[in-house]
Design a protein around this motif. Structure first.
Motif, PDB file in Angstrom:
ATOM      1  N   LYS A  43       0.831  -1.202   0.000  1.00 26.90           N
ATOM      2  CA  LYS A  43       0.000   0.000   0.000  1.00 26.90           C
ATOM      3  C   LYS A  43       0.868   1.255   0.000  1.00 26.90           C
ATOM      4  CE  LYS A  43      -3.728   0.345  -0.116  1.00 26.90           C
ATOM      5  NZ  LYS A  43      -4.646   0.646  -1.276  1.00 26.90           N
ATOM      6  N   ILE A  44       1.953   1.250   0.779  1.00 29.56           N
ATOM      7  CA  ILE A  44       2.846   2.415   0.830  1.00 29.56           C
ATOM      8  C   ILE A  44       3.510   2.634  -0.535  1.00 29.56           C
ATOM      9  CG2 ILE A  44       4.709   3.548   2.096  1.00 29.56           C
ATOM     10  CD1 ILE A  44       4.333   1.470   4.326  1.00 29.56           C
ATOM     11  N   ILE A  45       3.891   1.550  -1.199  1.00 31.19           N
ATOM     12  CA  ILE A  45       4.477   1.652  -2.535  1.00 31.19           C
ATOM     13  C   ILE A  45       3.453   2.263  -3.501  1.00 31.19           C
ATOM     14  CG2 ILE A  45       5.285   0.298  -4.519  1.00 31.19           C
ATOM     15  CD1 ILE A  45       6.542  -1.652  -2.473  1.00 31.19           C
ATOM     16  N   GLN A  46       2.223   1.789  -3.430  1.00 30.40           N
ATOM     17  CA  GLN A  46       1.161   2.311  -4.292  1.00 30.40           C
ATOM     18  C   GLN A  46       0.947   3.796  -4.051  1.00 30.40           C
ATOM     19  OE1 GLN A  46      -2.621   0.457  -3.518  1.00 30.40           O
ATOM     20  NE2 GLN A  46      -3.690   1.548  -5.141  1.00 30.40           N
ATOM     21  N   TRP A  47       0.870   4.205  -2.785  1.00 36.34           N
ATOM     22  CA  TRP A  47       0.688   5.623  -2.451  1.00 36.34           C
ATOM     23  C   TRP A  47       1.847   6.471  -2.969  1.00 36.34           C
ATOM     24  CZ3 TRP A  47      -0.853   4.829   3.394  1.00 36.34           C
ATOM     25  CH2 TRP A  47      -2.218   4.494   3.462  1.00 36.34           C
ATOM     26  N   THR A  48       3.074   5.952  -2.772  1.00 38.85           N
ATOM     27  CA  THR A  48       4.262   6.710  -3.163  1.00 38.85           C
ATOM     28  C   THR A  48       4.335   6.881  -4.675  1.00 38.85           C
ATOM     29  OG1 THR A  48       5.454   5.859  -1.218  1.00 38.85           O
ATOM     30  CG2 THR A  48       6.788   6.799  -2.996  1.00 38.85           C
ATOM     31  N   ALA A  49       4.050   5.808  -5.403  1.00 37.99           N
ATOM     32  CA  ALA A  49       4.087   5.881  -6.870  1.00 37.99           C
ATOM     33  C   ALA A  49       3.045   6.871  -7.394  1.00 37.99           C
ATOM     34  CB  ALA A  49       3.861   4.497  -7.466  1.00 37.99           C
ATOM     35  N   ALA A  50       1.843   6.828  -6.833  1.00 35.05           N
ATOM     36  CA  ALA A  50       0.786   7.742  -7.281  1.00 35.05           C
ATOM     37  C   ALA A  50       1.155   9.190  -6.970  1.00 35.05           C
ATOM     38  CB  ALA A  50      -0.532   7.376  -6.604  1.00 35.05           C
ATOM     39  N   TRP A  51       1.747   9.419  -5.810  1.00 37.87           N
ATOM     40  CA  TRP A  51       2.166  10.763  -5.393  1.00 37.87           C
ATOM     41  C   TRP A  51       3.211  11.310  -6.359  1.00 37.87           C
ATOM     42  CZ3 TRP A  51       0.282  13.498  -1.143  1.00 37.87           C
ATOM     43  CH2 TRP A  51       1.002  14.634  -0.748  1.00 37.87           C
ATOM     44  N   MET A  52       4.183  10.463  -6.704  1.00 38.53           N
ATOM     45  CA  MET A  52       5.274  10.915  -7.567  1.00 38.53           C
ATOM     46  C   MET A  52       4.818  11.047  -9.020  1.00 38.53           C
ATOM     47  SD  MET A  52       8.653   9.182  -5.957  1.00 38.53           S
ATOM     48  CE  MET A  52       9.645  10.339  -6.861  1.00 38.53           C
ATOM     49  N   LYS A  53       3.897  10.206  -9.424  1.00 40.99           N
ATOM     50  CA  LYS A  53       3.398  10.264 -10.798  1.00 40.99           C
ATOM     51  C   LYS A  53       2.715  11.608 -11.050  1.00 40.99           C
ATOM     52  CE  LYS A  53       1.678   6.818 -14.005  1.00 40.99           C
ATOM     53  NZ  LYS A  53       1.084   5.477 -14.112  1.00 40.99           N
ATOM     54  N   GLU A  54       2.089  12.163 -10.016  1.00 41.07           N
ATOM     55  CA  GLU A  54       1.398  13.447 -10.139  1.00 41.07           C
ATOM     56  C   GLU A  54       2.292  14.628  -9.759  1.00 41.07           C
ATOM     57  OE1 GLU A  54      -2.293  13.167  -7.998  1.00 41.07           O
ATOM     58  OE2 GLU A  54      -2.923  11.393  -9.112  1.00 41.07           O
ATOM     59  N   ASN A  55       3.595  14.351  -9.582  1.00 39.76           N
ATOM     60  CA  ASN A  55       4.594  15.394  -9.301  1.00 39.76           C
ATOM     61  C   ASN A  55       4.231  16.251  -8.088  1.00 39.76           C
ATOM     62  OD1 ASN A  55       6.358  14.822 -11.559  1.00 39.76           O
ATOM     63  ND2 ASN A  55       4.746  15.670 -12.862  1.00 39.76           N
ATOM     64  N   LYS A  56       3.727  15.590  -7.055  1.00 38.86           N
ATOM     65  CA  LYS A  56       3.406  16.309  -5.826  1.00 38.86           C
ATOM     66  C   LYS A  56       4.692  16.618  -5.051  1.00 38.86           C
ATOM     67  CE  LYS A  56      -1.363  14.836  -5.051  1.00 38.86           C
ATOM     68  NZ  LYS A  56      -1.665  13.858  -6.088  1.00 38.86           N
ATOM     69  N   LYS A  57       4.558  17.492  -4.054  1.00 39.29           N
ATOM     70  CA  LYS A  57       5.707  18.001  -3.304  1.00 39.29           C
ATOM     71  C   LYS A  57       6.470  16.878  -2.589  1.00 39.29           C
ATOM     72  CE  LYS A  57       6.777  20.827   0.762  1.00 39.29           C
ATOM     73  NZ  LYS A  57       6.206  21.649   1.855  1.00 39.29           N
ATOM     74  N   LEU A  58       7.797  16.924  -2.700  1.00 40.77           N
ATOM     75  CA  LEU A  58       8.685  16.063  -1.920  1.00 40.77           C
ATOM     76  C   LEU A  58       9.438  16.927  -0.913  1.00 40.77           C
ATOM     77  CD1 LEU A  58      10.210  13.859  -4.778  1.00 40.77           C
ATOM     78  CD2 LEU A  58       8.155  13.411  -3.413  1.00 40.77           C
ATOM     79  N   LEU A  59       9.941  16.308   0.152  1.00 41.83           N
ATOM     80  CA  LEU A  59      10.665  17.083   1.166  1.00 41.83           C
ATOM     81  C   LEU A  59      12.102  17.377   0.762  1.00 41.83           C
ATOM     82  CD1 LEU A  59       9.378  15.574   4.535  1.00 41.83           C
ATOM     83  CD2 LEU A  59       8.449  17.447   3.145  1.00 41.83           C
ATOM     84  N   GLY A  60      12.603  16.659  -0.242  1.00 41.37           N
ATOM     85  CA  GLY A  60      13.937  16.963  -0.747  1.00 41.37           C
ATOM     86  C   GLY A  60      15.062  16.620   0.215  1.00 41.37           C
ATOM     87  N   LYS A  61      14.850  15.592   1.030  1.00 42.94           N
ATOM     88  CA  LYS A  61      15.870  15.181   1.997  1.00 42.94           C
ATOM     89  C   LYS A  61      16.170  13.696   1.807  1.00 42.94           C
ATOM     90  CE  LYS A  61      14.761  18.610   5.537  1.00 42.94           C
ATOM     91  NZ  LYS A  61      14.374  18.827   6.958  1.00 42.94           N
ATOM     92  N   PRO A  62      17.142  13.367   0.968  1.00 42.01           N
ATOM     93  CA  PRO A  62      17.466  11.955   0.740  1.00 42.01           C
ATOM     94  C   PRO A  62      17.942  11.283   2.022  1.00 42.01           C
ATOM     95  CG  PRO A  62      19.156  13.384  -0.198  1.00 42.01           C
ATOM     96  CD  PRO A  62      18.034  14.271   0.212  1.00 42.01           C
ATOM     97  N   THR A  63      17.610  10.017   2.183  1.00 38.57           N
ATOM     98  CA  THR A  63      17.999   9.291   3.406  1.00 38.57           C
ATOM     99  C   THR A  63      19.456   8.849   3.381  1.00 38.57           C
ATOM    100  OG1 THR A  63      17.391   7.160   2.447  1.00 38.57           O
ATOM    101  CG2 THR A  63      15.669   8.371   3.631  1.00 38.57           C
ATOM    102  N   HIS A  64      20.043   8.762   2.201  1.00 40.77           N
ATOM    103  CA  HIS A  64      21.397   8.196   2.041  1.00 40.77           C
ATOM    104  C   HIS A  64      21.438   6.755   2.540  1.00 40.77           C
ATOM    105  CE1 HIS A  64      22.812  12.189   0.939  1.00 40.77           C
ATOM    106  NE2 HIS A  64      22.318  12.669   2.066  1.00 40.77           N
ATOM    107  N   PHE A  65      20.340   6.038   2.376  1.00 41.53           N
ATOM    108  CA  PHE A  65      20.286   4.658   2.865  1.00 41.53           C
ATOM    109  C   PHE A  65      21.325   3.761   2.194  1.00 41.53           C
ATOM    110  CE2 PHE A  65      18.017   4.074  -1.074  1.00 41.53           C
ATOM    111  CZ  PHE A  65      18.230   2.756  -1.421  1.00 41.53           C
ATOM    112  N   GLU A  66      21.758   4.161   0.990  1.00 44.25           N
ATOM    113  CA  GLU A  66      22.707   3.343   0.241  1.00 44.25           C
ATOM    114  C   GLU A  66      24.135   3.441   0.759  1.00 44.25           C
ATOM    115  OE1 GLU A  66      22.423   7.312  -1.965  1.00 44.25           O
ATOM    116  OE2 GLU A  66      21.145   5.985  -0.785  1.00 44.25           O
TER     117      GLU A  66
END
Length: 345
Positions: A316-339
């Motif tokens: 569900k979180i993946i689905q929400w995130t993909a839909a949010w990004m597909k519509e170019n909604k606001k991101l916080l612009g803070k990468p986690t650097h998880f890699e």
């Protein structure tokens, strides 16, 4: 069973989802003695965490003073938090005079910290992450403290291990993670010295459609940038689920301090998640490198036994995130650097 929408329409709807208290949180508010203060409220986590506390108190029919502390470098942040029903106090927690002026509140949530750009300002990183917790542990010695930490204090572990548990020996890589272990040690010291009940939250990683590991991966996929596979596996938890567990953790605070891993129970594959985003965004993912046999992983079995598992499924979180990004909604612009594998954030 709670039903979830197919997508989250806007930031107001997102705030509602992340701050909605379940019945367990409402019961927690009904039992909780004393008022609540959030130190460092204006970050990624604080607004929805404090809002959930406010909503839970309102639904429980209990009157509590709920206070949020921050420098509030952005006036809109302050206004937003006040509109959520949170009292604010503006100041720098590293200013000892300001810190000592804060009211003695029974329940303290410590959210302040430094991560992004930690390597560029190591003295401030240690000041925020280690020196300040010592000051807070002293000032609020008669309170109950819940302090955010991070799974980064653990070493990389074999992917098939199921993740580090709270009794594992910390082996923080890099000065950011070392300073976070310092934060834990300062709260542990205060807990032992004064008998202060403390819960330490080792979070790894909380996500929502504007921020988090999923956003980092989806952004690379969407922009057709290589997705680095070196840190090939990770854990996540929906921000709202993390909020609920963190609030309820006041009831498990103890002396000596109790550490809890807060994350999801699944070990997720970067490659598989990127491929899912590729399908949802209609883009072919590009990869670089290959999966290492170890990763930064946490085992949340202890927290799950106390609070139950996370309620929002990863799909569900993946689905929400993909839909949010597909519509170019606001991101916080803070990468986690998880890699990052060497601890240099």
């Amino acid at each position: 069973m709670r039903k979830y929408p197919d997508k989250i329409e806007n930031e107001d709807a997102l705030e509602e989802q992340m701050s909605r208290p379940g019945k367990e949180v409402v019961e927690w508010a009904r039992r909780l003695d004393g008022d609540i203060i959030f130190l460092g409220i204006a970050g990624k986590i604080g607004p929805s965490l404090a809002h959930m506390a406010r909503r839970a108190c309102d639904e429980a029919g209990v009157k509590k003073r709920i206070i949020g502390i921050s420098r509030f470098s952005n006036a809109e942040e302050k206004k937003h938090i006040e509109e959520l029903g949170i009292e604010t106090m503006q100041g720098d927690l590293l200013d000892t005079a300001f810190l000592k002026s804060l009211p003695q509140v029974k329940n303290v949530f410590f959210l302040a910290g430094m991560k992004f750009g930690a390597e560029d300002n190591l003295s401030l990183t240690w000041g925020m992450n280690t020196f300040l917790p010592g000051l807070v542990a002293e000032h609020f010695k008669d309170s109950r403290i819940v302090a955010y930490s991070t799974g980064c204090i653990y070493p990389l572990v074999p992917v098939e291990s199921g993740g580090s548990v709270e009794t594992d020996r910390p082996e923080p890589a890099g000065e950011y993670a070392q300073s976070c272990l310092g934060r834990e040690r300062m709260f542990e010291y205060g807990s032992k010295k004064y008998g202060t009940p403390v819960t330490i939250i080792r979070l790894n990683y909380a996500v929502e459609p504007r921020y988090g590991v999923l956003v980092d991966i989806a952004t690379k996929v969407k922009n057709q940038q290589p997705v680095d596979l070196a840190m090939g596996y990770f854990n996540i938890i929906w921000q709202g689920d993390a909020n609920a567990m963190v609030l309820r953790s006041t009831e498990h605070a103890q002396s000596p301090a109790l550490a809890l891993n807060i994350t999801g129970e699944e070990t997720l594959s970067v490659r598989a998640i990127a491929q899912q985003f590729g399908e949802l965004l209609d883009v072919e993912p590009v990869f670089s490198g290959k999966e290492a046999p170890t990763a930064l992983l946490s085992n949340p079995a202890k927290a799950s036994a106390l609070f139950g598992p996370a309620t929002v499924p990863v799909e569900k979180i993946i689905q929400w995130t993909a839909a949010w990004m597909k519509e170019n909604k606001k991101l916080l612009g803070k990468p986690t650097h998880f890699e990052v594998r060497d601890g240099k954030y």
